[in-house]
Write an enzyme that holds these catalytic residues in place. Structure first.
Site, PDB file in Angstrom:
ATOM      1  N   LEU A  82       0.816  -1.227   0.000  1.00  0.00           N
ATOM      2  CA  LEU A  82       0.000   0.000   0.000  1.00  0.00           C
ATOM      3  C   LEU A  82       0.842   1.266   0.000  1.00  0.00           C
ATOM      4  CD1 LEU A  82      -1.581  -1.995   2.495  1.00  0.00           C
ATOM      5  CD2 LEU A  82      -3.347  -0.485   1.601  1.00  0.00           C
ATOM      6  N   GLU A  85       2.683   7.644  -2.427  1.00  0.00           N
ATOM      7  CA  GLU A  85       2.180   9.021  -2.316  1.00  0.00           C
ATOM      8  C   GLU A  85       0.768   8.947  -2.866  1.00  0.00           C
ATOM      9  OE1 GLU A  85       3.387  11.664  -0.942  1.00  0.00           O
ATOM     10  OE2 GLU A  85       5.323  10.788  -0.421  1.00  0.00           O
ATOM     11  N   THR A 131      -5.773   1.724  -7.651  1.00  0.00           N
ATOM     12  CA  THR A 131      -6.894   2.657  -7.506  1.00  0.00           C
ATOM     13  C   THR A 131      -7.755   2.693  -8.759  1.00  0.00           C
ATOM     14  OG1 THR A 131      -7.410   5.022  -7.354  1.00  0.00           O
ATOM     15  CG2 THR A 131      -5.251   4.479  -8.208  1.00  0.00           C
ATOM     16  N   ASP A 132      -9.032   3.045  -8.586  1.00  0.00           N
ATOM     17  CA  ASP A 132      -9.915   3.195  -9.750  1.00  0.00           C
ATOM     18  C   ASP A 132      -9.491   4.359 -10.644  1.00  0.00           C
ATOM     19  OD1 ASP A 132     -10.694   5.329  -8.136  1.00  0.00           O
ATOM     20  OD2 ASP A 132     -12.841   4.857  -8.177  1.00  0.00           O
ATOM     21  N   GLU A 133      -8.638   5.267 -10.109  1.00  0.00           N
ATOM     22  CA  GLU A 133      -8.253   6.443 -10.900  1.00  0.00           C
ATOM     23  C   GLU A 133      -7.441   6.080 -12.130  1.00  0.00           C
ATOM     24  OE1 GLU A 133      -6.974   9.943  -8.933  1.00  0.00           O
ATOM     25  OE2 GLU A 133      -8.321   9.655  -7.235  1.00  0.00           O
ATOM     26  N   TYR A 156      -0.649  11.558 -10.229  1.00  0.00           N
ATOM     27  CA  TYR A 156      -0.863  10.465  -9.261  1.00  0.00           C
ATOM     28  C   TYR A 156      -1.348   9.206  -9.977  1.00  0.00           C
ATOM     29  CZ  TYR A 156      -3.530   7.546  -6.025  1.00  0.00           C
ATOM     30  OH  TYR A 156      -4.049   6.476  -5.339  1.00  0.00           O
ATOM     31  N   LYS A 160       0.348   5.455 -10.498  1.00  0.00           N
ATOM     32  CA  LYS A 160      -0.274   4.194 -10.055  1.00  0.00           C
ATOM     33  C   LYS A 160      -0.457   3.252 -11.251  1.00  0.00           C
ATOM     34  CE  LYS A 160      -1.605   3.216  -6.458  1.00  0.00           C
ATOM     35  NZ  LYS A 160      -0.907   2.598  -5.283  1.00  0.00           N
ATOM     36  N   LEU A 196     -10.928  14.918   1.020  1.00  0.00           N
ATOM     37  CA  LEU A 196     -12.186  15.678   1.105  1.00  0.00           C
ATOM     38  C   LEU A 196     -12.936  15.532   2.438  1.00  0.00           C
ATOM     39  CD1 LEU A 196     -14.271  17.474  -0.513  1.00  0.00           C
ATOM     40  CD2 LEU A 196     -15.497  15.345  -0.914  1.00  0.00           C
ATOM     41  N   PRO A 211     -13.679  24.538   1.156  1.00  0.00           N
ATOM     42  CA  PRO A 211     -13.310  24.771  -0.245  1.00  0.00           C
ATOM     43  C   PRO A 211     -13.805  23.665  -1.182  1.00  0.00           C
ATOM     44  CG  PRO A 211     -11.427  23.922   0.983  1.00  0.00           C
ATOM     45  CD  PRO A 211     -12.564  24.009   1.956  1.00  0.00           C
ATOM     46  N   TYR A 213     -14.131  22.404  -4.927  1.00  0.00           N
ATOM     47  CA  TYR A 213     -13.494  22.690  -6.213  1.00  0.00           C
ATOM     48  C   TYR A 213     -14.554  22.843  -7.308  1.00  0.00           C
ATOM     49  CZ  TYR A 213      -9.183  20.797  -4.015  1.00  0.00           C
ATOM     50  OH  TYR A 213      -8.110  20.535  -3.203  1.00  0.00           O
TER      51      TYR A 213
HETATM   52  P1  NAD Z   1      -1.778   7.355   2.830  1.00  0.00           P
HETATM   53  O1  NAD Z   1      -1.157   8.512   2.118  1.00  0.00           O
HETATM   54  O2  NAD Z   1      -2.698   7.601   3.978  1.00  0.00           O
HETATM   55  O3  NAD Z   1      -0.622   6.372   3.363  1.00  0.00           O
HETATM   56  C1  NAD Z   1       0.512   6.062   2.596  1.00  0.00           C
HETATM   57  C2  NAD Z   1       1.528   5.400   3.531  1.00  0.00           C
HETATM   58  O4  NAD Z   1       2.684   5.039   2.756  1.00  0.00           O
HETATM   59  C3  NAD Z   1       2.022   6.313   4.652  1.00  0.00           C
HETATM   60  O5  NAD Z   1       2.007   5.619   5.877  1.00  0.00           O
HETATM   61  C4  NAD Z   1       3.437   6.660   4.238  1.00  0.00           C
HETATM   62  O6  NAD Z   1       4.303   6.913   5.347  1.00  0.00           O
HETATM   63  C5  NAD Z   1       3.844   5.410   3.477  1.00  0.00           C
HETATM   64  N1  NAD Z   1       4.925   5.656   2.517  1.00  0.00           N
HETATM   65  C6  NAD Z   1       4.967   6.643   1.579  1.00  0.00           C
HETATM   66  N2  NAD Z   1       6.136   6.571   0.892  1.00  0.00           N
HETATM   67  C7  NAD Z   1       6.821   5.502   1.397  1.00  0.00           C
HETATM   68  C8  NAD Z   1       8.067   4.911   1.095  1.00  0.00           C
HETATM   69  N3  NAD Z   1       8.860   5.422   0.141  1.00  0.00           N
HETATM   70  N4  NAD Z   1       8.462   3.830   1.789  1.00  0.00           N
HETATM   71  C9  NAD Z   1       7.663   3.309   2.765  1.00  0.00           C
HETATM   72  N5  NAD Z   1       6.472   3.839   3.114  1.00  0.00           N
HETATM   73  C10 NAD Z   1       6.050   4.929   2.421  1.00  0.00           C
HETATM   74  O7  NAD Z   1      -2.492   6.504   1.698  1.00  0.00           O
HETATM   75  P2  NAD Z   1      -3.891   5.736   1.704  1.00  0.00           P
HETATM   76  O8  NAD Z   1      -4.954   6.672   1.371  1.00  0.00           O
HETATM   77  O9  NAD Z   1      -3.963   4.899   2.904  1.00  0.00           O
HETATM   78  O10 NAD Z   1      -3.652   4.793   0.425  1.00  0.00           O
HETATM   79  C11 NAD Z   1      -2.940   3.565   0.552  1.00  0.00           C
HETATM   80  C12 NAD Z   1      -2.848   2.907  -0.811  1.00  0.00           C
HETATM   81  O11 NAD Z   1      -4.152   2.668  -1.316  1.00  0.00           O
HETATM   82  C13 NAD Z   1      -2.125   3.737  -1.854  1.00  0.00           C
HETATM   83  O12 NAD Z   1      -1.349   2.875  -2.649  1.00  0.00           O
HETATM   84  C14 NAD Z   1      -3.254   4.361  -2.668  1.00  0.00           C
HETATM   85  O13 NAD Z   1      -2.834   4.604  -3.992  1.00  0.00           O
HETATM   86  C15 NAD Z   1      -4.305   3.279  -2.598  1.00  0.00           C
HETATM   87  N6  NAD Z   1      -5.717   3.716  -2.676  1.00  0.00           N
HETATM   88  C16 NAD Z   1      -6.185   4.715  -1.872  1.00  0.00           C
HETATM   89  C17 NAD Z   1      -7.556   5.056  -1.919  1.00  0.00           C
HETATM   90  C18 NAD Z   1      -8.129   6.144  -1.012  1.00  0.00           C
HETATM   91  O14 NAD Z   1      -9.297   6.490  -1.168  1.00  0.00           O
HETATM   92  N7  NAD Z   1      -7.384   6.687  -0.063  1.00  0.00           N
HETATM   93  C19 NAD Z   1      -8.402   4.393  -2.795  1.00  0.00           C
HETATM   94  C20 NAD Z   1      -7.870   3.390  -3.620  1.00  0.00           C
HETATM   95  C21 NAD Z   1      -6.538   3.059  -3.537  1.00  0.00           C
HETATM   96  O1  DAU Z   2     -10.626   7.025  -6.259  1.00  0.00           O
HETATM   97  C1  DAU Z   2      -9.612   6.585  -5.405  1.00  0.00           C
HETATM   98  C2  DAU Z   2      -8.721   7.748  -5.032  1.00  0.00           C
HETATM   99  O2  DAU Z   2      -9.486   8.569  -4.147  1.00  0.00           O
HETATM  100  C3  DAU Z   2      -7.409   7.317  -4.388  1.00  0.00           C
HETATM  101  O3  DAU Z   2      -6.646   6.594  -5.306  1.00  0.00           O
HETATM  102  C4  DAU Z   2      -6.625   8.536  -3.896  1.00  0.00           C
HETATM  103  O4  DAU Z   2      -5.455   8.109  -3.193  1.00  0.00           O
HETATM  104  C5  DAU Z   2      -7.515   9.342  -2.972  1.00  0.00           C
HETATM  105  O5  DAU Z   2      -6.834  10.524  -2.571  1.00  0.00           O
HETATM  106  C6  DAU Z   2      -8.830   9.712  -3.652  1.00  0.00           C
HETATM  107  O6  DAU Z   2      -8.608  10.654  -4.721  1.00  0.00           O
HETATM  108  P1  DAU Z   2      -9.604  11.910  -4.959  1.00  0.00           P
HETATM  109  O7  DAU Z   2      -8.882  12.951  -5.685  1.00  0.00           O
HETATM  110  O8  DAU Z   2     -10.909  11.453  -5.497  1.00  0.00           O
HETATM  111  O9  DAU Z   2      -9.861  12.323  -3.403  1.00  0.00           O
HETATM  112  P2  DAU Z   2      -9.901  13.741  -2.664  1.00  0.00           P
HETATM  113  O10 DAU Z   2     -10.372  13.450  -1.276  1.00  0.00           O
HETATM  114  O11 DAU Z   2      -8.645  14.498  -2.825  1.00  0.00           O
HETATM  115  O12 DAU Z   2     -11.046  14.503  -3.430  1.00  0.00           O
HETATM  116  C7  DAU Z   2     -12.364  13.958  -3.550  1.00  0.00           C
HETATM  117  C8  DAU Z   2     -13.165  14.915  -4.398  1.00  0.00           C
HETATM  118  O13 DAU Z   2     -13.362  16.147  -3.671  1.00  0.00           O
HETATM  119  C9  DAU Z   2     -12.490  15.300  -5.697  1.00  0.00           C
HETATM  120  O14 DAU Z   2     -13.469  15.452  -6.713  1.00  0.00           O
HETATM  121  C10 DAU Z   2     -11.853  16.661  -5.394  1.00  0.00           C
HETATM  122  C11 DAU Z   2     -12.823  17.266  -4.387  1.00  0.00           C
HETATM  123  N1  DAU Z   2     -12.204  18.178  -3.380  1.00  0.00           N
HETATM  124  C12 DAU Z   2     -11.126  17.718  -2.674  1.00  0.00           C
HETATM  125  C13 DAU Z   2     -10.536  18.521  -1.720  1.00  0.00           C
HETATM  126  C14 DAU Z   2      -9.339  18.033  -0.950  1.00  0.00           C
HETATM  127  C15 DAU Z   2     -12.764  19.424  -3.132  1.00  0.00           C
HETATM  128  O15 DAU Z   2     -13.765  19.813  -3.758  1.00  0.00           O
HETATM  129  N2  DAU Z   2     -12.180  20.220  -2.180  1.00  0.00           N
HETATM  130  C16 DAU Z   2     -11.069  19.833  -1.468  1.00  0.00           C
HETATM  131  O16 DAU Z   2     -10.563  20.630  -0.642  1.00  0.00           O
END
Ligand code: NAD
Ligand code: DAU
Length: 350
Positions: A82, A85, A131-133, A156, A160, A196, A211, A213
């Site tokens: 996991l 960044e 990720t679905d992105e 990003y 991925k 968000l 905020p 977007y």
């Molecule tokens: P996060 O940013 O909360 O956590 C990332 C973790 O990775 C942190 O603990 C950080 O310290 C660690 N890390 C970063 N760089 C590193 C390195 N070089 N070596 C070792 N550790 C490192 O992320 P998250 O939101 O928990 O997402 C985790 C994974 O799931 C990611 O791969 C992300 O792409 C994927 N993902 C996230 C979402 C979401 O909605 N957050 C959805 C789908 C997939």
């Molecule tokens: O879809 C999975 C992804 O979801 C993961 O892979 C990413 O790691 C995770 O960060 C997330 O990406 P998003 O860009 O969708 O998430 P975020 O929370 O940054 O934003 C969600 C939506 O809200 C997006 O359309 C942007 C909007 N937004 C976000 C922020 C931070 C705002 O309108 N205002 C804000 O301040």
């Protein structure tokens, strides 16, 4: 009796995955490898850090010698990767950092597994969390399936998607047993408040502007983080090697509707007058290249593993808001210092 390396276990989703595996599988050895960047926080795991099957290794997935040593010392036979960044807005400011961590870091980890396992692949698995992105943006009425063409549109998602391709290449070229899952937006406790939902909860509680977007018309498919951890568990144990699984909540929300809902929940929880928090909503400059809609078809993981989301959005959001309000010390800690500088910089021209 598995020995599983979980990278990024101190982050948001990783900490839920570590908690689930450590508590459900006491006979497994769980090694959490994390660099502890701004997003990694050992406070996320205080409740499980004393358990005998949990181990923490602070280090970087880019550090080959460190990875080699960890694989050897713990005799790792499974990886759930996991570490990454993960924030789209940050990737727009520093794409190279995302390429280094997400692409090169994944390659180093793949190589470490390949070297450690040395062709003895029986009972081994490298599970990559994507990720679905990577699919880009979904046209109205369409859903991402596992065969939807990859079409990343932010630095990003490009990083991925590239890491996904390397995982597939290691499976195809060297026979490394791999599996990939691609999940929609997660929410829940311990999410860093640059994303968000926690950002809005934090700003509402502090009566700061909210905020949104563009016009808030962008759509995301939200899944409670423990449901994602459950899907990861199922795929780790019974997913088909060499394939991809989509994971999603079938729960699409326009950002503006979600922010208004959060305002209503917070008004009630904080004893504010109805409509008070919604007055904080501020439309700001849009995210460049902002994907309009993500929507996952999760039928494969449902039919093959029996997984389905168990937490309704009402209950999940309420639990999430309650958790942040009960853990204001955690919020205050992670939003001090560096976060404030990030926030000012990121939102100054919006
Ligand atoms: P996060 O940013 O909360 O956590 C990332 C973790 O990775 C942190 O603990 C950080 O310290 C660690 N890390 C970063 N760089 C590193 C390195 N070089 N070596 C070792 N550790 C490192 O992320 P998250 O939101 O928990 O997402 C985790 C994974 O799931 C990611 O791969 C992300 O792409 C994927 N993902 C996230 C979402 C979401 O909605 N957050 C959805 C789908 C997939
Ligand atoms: O879809 C999975 C992804 O979801 C993961 O892979 C990413 O790691 C995770 O960060 C997330 O990406 P998003 O860009 O969708 O998430 P975020 O929370 O940054 O934003 C969600 C939506 O809200 C997006 O359309 C942007 C909007 N937004 C976000 C922020 C931070 C705002 O309108 N205002 C804000 O301040």
């Amino acid at each position: 009796m598995r020995k599983i390396l979980i990278t990024g276990g101190a982050g948001f989703i990783g900490s839920h995955v570590v908690r689930r595996f450590v508590t459900r599988y006491p006979s497994y050895t769980i090694v959490n490898l994390d660099k502890l960047t701004y997003a990694g926080n050992l406070e996320n795991l205080r409740d499980v850090e004393g358990l005998p099957n949990y181990h923490f290794e602070k280090g970087d997935i880019l550090n080959v010698r460190f990875l080699t040593d960890v694989f050897k010392r713990y005799e790792i036979d499974g990886v759930i990767h996991l570490a990454a960044e993960s924030h789209v807005d940050r990737s727009l400011h520093n794409p190279a950092e995302f390429a280094v961590t997400n692409v090169i870091g994944t390659i180093q980890l793949l190589n470490a597994a390949l070297t450690a396992w040395d062709g003895a692949f029986q009972g081994k698995l490298f599970y990559h969390i994507s990720t679905d992105e990577v699919y880009g943006t979904a046209a109205p009425g369409t859903y991402f399936t596992e065969t939807t063409p990859i079409d990343p549109r932010s630095p990003y998602s490009a990083s991925k998607a590239s890491s996904d391709h390397f995982v597939t290449a290691f499976n195809n070229s060297y026979g490394l047993p791999t599996v990939i899952s691609r999940c929609s937006n997660n929410y829940g406790p311990y999410q860093f408040p640059e994303k968000l939902i926690p950002l809005m909860i934090n700003n509402i509680r502090l009566r700061k502007p909210l905020p949104v977007y563009g016009e808030g018309e962008n759509i995301r498919d939200w899944l409670y983080v423990e449901d994602h951890a459950c899907a990861i568990d199922k795929i780790f144990h019974s997913g088909e090697v060499g394939t991809v699984y989509n994971i999603g909540g079938n729960n699409e929300w326009k950002n503006i509707d979600l922010v208004k809902l959060l305002c209503r929940i917070m008004d009630q929880k904080l004893g504010r007058e109805e409509g008070e928090s919604a007055k904080l909503i501020t439309f700001v400059k849009d995210r460049p290249g902002h994907d309009l809609r993500y929507a996952i078809d999760a039928s494969k993981v449902i039919s093959e593993t029996g997984w389905r989301p168990e937490t309704s959005f009402d209950i999940g959001l309420e639990k999430t808001v309650d958790w942040y309000l009960a853990n204001d010390a955690w919020l205050n800690h992670v939003t001090s210092g560096e976060y404030l500088r990030y926030y000012e910089e990121m939102y100054k021209n919006r």
